[in-house]
Write a protein that holds these residues in place. Sequence first.
Motif, short mmCIF file in Angstrom:
data_model
loop_
_atom_site.label_atom_id
_atom_site.label_comp_id
_atom_site.label_asym_id
_atom_site.label_seq_id
_atom_site.Cartn_x
_atom_site.Cartn_y
_atom_site.Cartn_z
N ARG A 1 7.80 1.64 2.25
CA ARG A 1 7.73 3.07 2.59
C ARG A 1 9.14 3.59 2.81
O ARG A 1 10.10 2.83 2.78
N ALA B 1 0.38 5.06 1.66
CA ALA B 1 -0.50 5.59 2.71
C ALA B 1 -0.21 7.05 3.03
O ALA B 1 0.27 7.37 4.12
N PRO B 2 -0.51 7.95 2.12
CA PRO B 2 -0.21 9.36 2.37
C PRO B 2 -1.21 10.03 3.32
O PRO B 2 -2.33 9.55 3.48
N SER B 3 -0.77 11.10 3.94
CA SER B 3 -1.66 11.92 4.77
C SER B 3 -2.00 13.17 3.96
O SER B 3 -1.10 13.82 3.43
N TYR C 1 -1.04 7.71 15.18
CA TYR C 1 -0.48 7.08 13.99
C TYR C 1 -0.18 5.57 14.11
O TYR C 1 -0.69 4.76 13.32
N GLU D 1 -4.43 8.55 5.17
CA GLU D 1 -4.23 8.60 6.63
C GLU D 1 -4.64 9.98 7.14
O GLU D 1 -3.82 10.88 7.30
N VAL E 1 -2.08 2.56 11.98
CA VAL E 1 -1.33 1.86 10.93
C VAL E 1 -1.35 0.34 11.14
O VAL E 1 -1.62 -0.41 10.19
N ARG F 1 0.82 -1.21 0.00
CA ARG F 1 0.00 0.00 0.00
C ARG F 1 0.85 1.25 0.00
O ARG F 1 2.03 1.25 0.38
N LEU G 1 10.74 5.92 8.17
CA LEU G 1 9.77 5.24 9.03
C LEU G 1 10.31 3.90 9.56
O LEU G 1 9.56 3.10 10.11
#
Length: 282
Positions: free
Chosen positions: A214, A8-10, A196, A42, A200, A6, A218
């Motif tokens: 990612r 998963a941007p904010s 967060y 996100e 997640v 995936r 992270l």
Amino acid sequence: MPFVTRFAPSPTGYLHRGHAFSALTAETAARQAHGRFLLRIEDIDAGRCRPEFEAAILEDLAWLGLQWEEPVRRQSDHLSDYADALRDLAGRGLVYRCFRTRREVSGEIGGAPHGAMEVFRGQALPPGEEARRLDAGEAFAWRLSLEAAERALGGFGGLAFIELGQGSGGEHGEIVARPELGGDVVLGRKDLGVAYHLAVVCDDARQGVTQVIRGQDLFEAAHVQRLLQALLGLPTPVYRHHRLLTAPNGKRFAKRDQAQTLRELRARGMTPTEIRREMGFD
Ligand code: GLU
């Protein structure tokens, strides 16, 4: 073996080159493995996230030529899932209420002996004081108790994850998780009730993600997330942290750097093919 990854941007700003690299890395890996590529928004932080940024994310990724499965998962639609997970942890004494302000927390961390890890470790208040502060309506965050977690699992020695990319120090292969790197992380923010790491791990499990692809920034999060997976009885995906794309001046791309957003590049006439090629994707 299924392959599900995936991006998963904010939606707190426009996507920049760094995001494009991350999304392309994940999508390419999924395609090569004949796997699935998911998109997750996100957006738990309602104060910072904006619908126009979400719309722009979808538009920019489509412009880049990415294809993801529908429906897109939006975290703000699943707050009750995270609340359930937090209640589960609270019921087992694995989180505690923390009434400290941000300033108090950084003051305490700053007071740590030189060289000590700058993370917060605390504990629940004595019951009388906690009840008094709750009665007074004081806001609190829920923090993971590393001490309780360590007790519950009989130590962190058995926690490991596979890193197929590179950790921040170049680590790869089987990594023994060091959740203490994060300290007693906040799992339920004062203002939001969730945070967060919790969202997640719940979502990666709920979406059946087998590969978390990612940025290297992270990598430390994986250590904390591995512990949460163990505590919540969730599967552990394989991790692949990729290098971070840097600007010619050596700095990382940031959301505030408007000149590097995909919209700006598009406005300047750059094509998706050029962006892909520049980043090493054909
Ligand atoms: N939403 C996070 C970000 O935009 C990414 C979370 C993740 O990939 O685990 O940095």
